[in-house]
Scaffold this active site. Structure first.
Site, short mmCIF file in Angstrom:
data_model
loop_
_atom_site.label_atom_id
_atom_site.label_comp_id
_atom_site.label_asym_id
_atom_site.label_seq_id
_atom_site.Cartn_x
_atom_site.Cartn_y
_atom_site.Cartn_z
N THR A 1 -17.65 31.35 79.75
CA THR A 1 -16.93 30.23 80.38
C THR A 1 -16.04 30.80 81.47
OG1 THR A 1 -15.32 30.30 78.54
CG2 THR A 1 -17.07 28.64 78.43
N LYS A 20 -18.06 36.22 73.79
CA LYS A 20 -17.41 35.61 74.95
C LYS A 20 -16.01 35.22 74.53
CE LYS A 20 -16.60 31.87 75.85
NZ LYS A 20 -15.36 30.99 75.73
N THR A 53 -10.72 30.92 71.22
CA THR A 53 -11.86 30.36 71.95
C THR A 53 -12.82 31.50 72.18
OG1 THR A 53 -10.48 28.82 73.10
CG2 THR A 53 -12.63 29.11 73.98
#
Length: 390
Positions: A144, A170, A181
């Site tokens: 992202t 990630k 996240t």
């Protein structure tokens, strides 16, 4: 880099994100034993809900992992859950397996329903592109705000057999202990039962992904999945000590990459807290310092403002006597037994100007210790997150 025996991967563009690959696929053609850890956030995304159910219902067996970027599919209610189920169903049909053998993971904007048709339309292409060398395409498809992909590997010996572990992850923002996240997928060709895998993964995660902080936020989608194909042919009950060592190393490497890639990050503080009365005290102290905006902004400026570190410690809730606290930056002693040490400011500034800034905080109370990695906090972090959905 090639995947361990028994795994294939690919990455394609499904159109969820603009001009970037956003759909990754991992397949164990003969299936793999699985263990996973998930976010502790109360708002758990649809893929997390389904992934938990799938692992439980399949007895810890996974054949396919479908990962998308650009849409978290979190806080989306029944509509989001149904969209995730359609993706799972399509993947199971393509891979000719039970739906419970499909593991889902998503990352991206919260509150937006997954455009599942874009995913299901591109899954056949993702299957066609599967290869043992597909780890590179996969690593790019799951990003992202990351600056770049995060992939690492390690080897080990178990039962006289030589095996490999390959991990891909990630994560750059919303990073904090108790997961973040972040998505992590770790694959090995060792043969291990689900119970052993779960214990090994929890051990590795506690000292890696649960010991990092970028901004103090945690997410709705955090997932780390460990898969074992068993292709090297060791006995399931062989001593797994060397496997654990290698797994720890892979997870620590990925954790370091995540913190270094923290949104806008230029430095990483490697904070060791020692001398705690208990592990809880050590962790309270470490997390207070690692998440302090004042400490992190000083780190960004390369400023050895150690008063901010002690101020954070003072509000941490950890048990200690101020007269026993010592603090050092690398080999430069800053505080000794609660009082300023004799040091040269330029020597401390040199340590704080490094990419890796080693800080040792000694509470002087016992033998408990912990290590936390934390990135600096600068202007780019605000810019990236202010414009995230633009």
């Amino acid at each position: 880099m090639r995947l361990p025996k028994g795994f294939l991967a690919s990455g394609v563009r499904a159109g969820i994100r603009k001009k970037r690959p956003d759909l990754g696929l991992i397949v164990a053609p003969d299936g793999a034993t699985a263990a996973a850890v998930f976010t502790k956030n109360a708002f758990q995304a649809a893929p997390v809900v389904l992934a938990k159910q799938s692992i439980k219902n399949s007895g810890g067996r996974v054949k396919g992992v479908v990962v998308n970027a650009g849409c978290a599919n979190a806080v989306t209610g029944k509509e989001g859950l149904d969209a995730a189920k359609r993706v799972r169903s399509r993947a199971a049909a393509l891979l000719q397996c039970n739906e419970n053998e499909i593991f889902l993971a998503s990352t991206g904007v919260i509150g937006v329903v997954l455009p599942d048709k874009k995913v299901t339309d591109m899954l056949p292409d993702a299957v066609a592109r599967l290869s043992a060398g597909g780890i590179d395409a996969l690593s790019h498809a799951i990003l992202t705000t990351d600056v770049g992909p995060k992939v690492t590997q390690a080897s080990f010996t178990i039962g006289g057999k030589r095996g490999r572990i390959v991990g891909v992850a990630k994560g750059a923002g919303m990073i904090h202990p108790n997961m973040a996240t972040m998505l992590g997928f770790v694959m090995t060709d060792a043969a291990l039962d689900a119970t052993t895998l779960h214990h090994a993964l929890k051990t590795a995660v506690d000292q890696s992904f649960n010991s990092i902080s970028v901004d103090g936020d945690t997410s709705t989608n955090d997932t780390v999945l460990l898969l074992a194909s068993g292709k090297i042919g060791n006995a399931v009950r062989d001593d797994a000590a060397d496997f654990q060592r290698a797994l720890n190393a892979v997870c620590r490497d990925l954790a370091w990459m995540i913190v270094r890639d923290g949104e806008g990050a230029t430095r990483v503080m490697e904070l060791e807290v020692r001398g705690g009365r208990s592990e809880r005290d050590a962790k309270l102290a470490a997390h207070a310092v690692a998440t302090s905006p004042l400490v992190k902004t000083a780190l960004h400026g390369g400023d050895p403002n150690w008063g901010r570190i002690l101020a954070a410690l003072g509000r941490s809730g950890a048990r200690f006597s101020v007269k026993r606290v010592s603090l050092a930056a690398g080999r430069v002693q800053l505080v000794s037994n609660g009082e300023p040490a004799a040091y040269k400011e330029k020597d401390a500034a040199k340590v704080f100007s490094r990419e890796r800034v080693p800080i040792t905080l000694d509470l002087g109370e016992g033998n408990a210790r912990t290590i936390v990695l934390s990135s600096d906090l600068g202007h780019d972090y605000v810019s990236l997150n202010a414009d995230y959905r633009s």
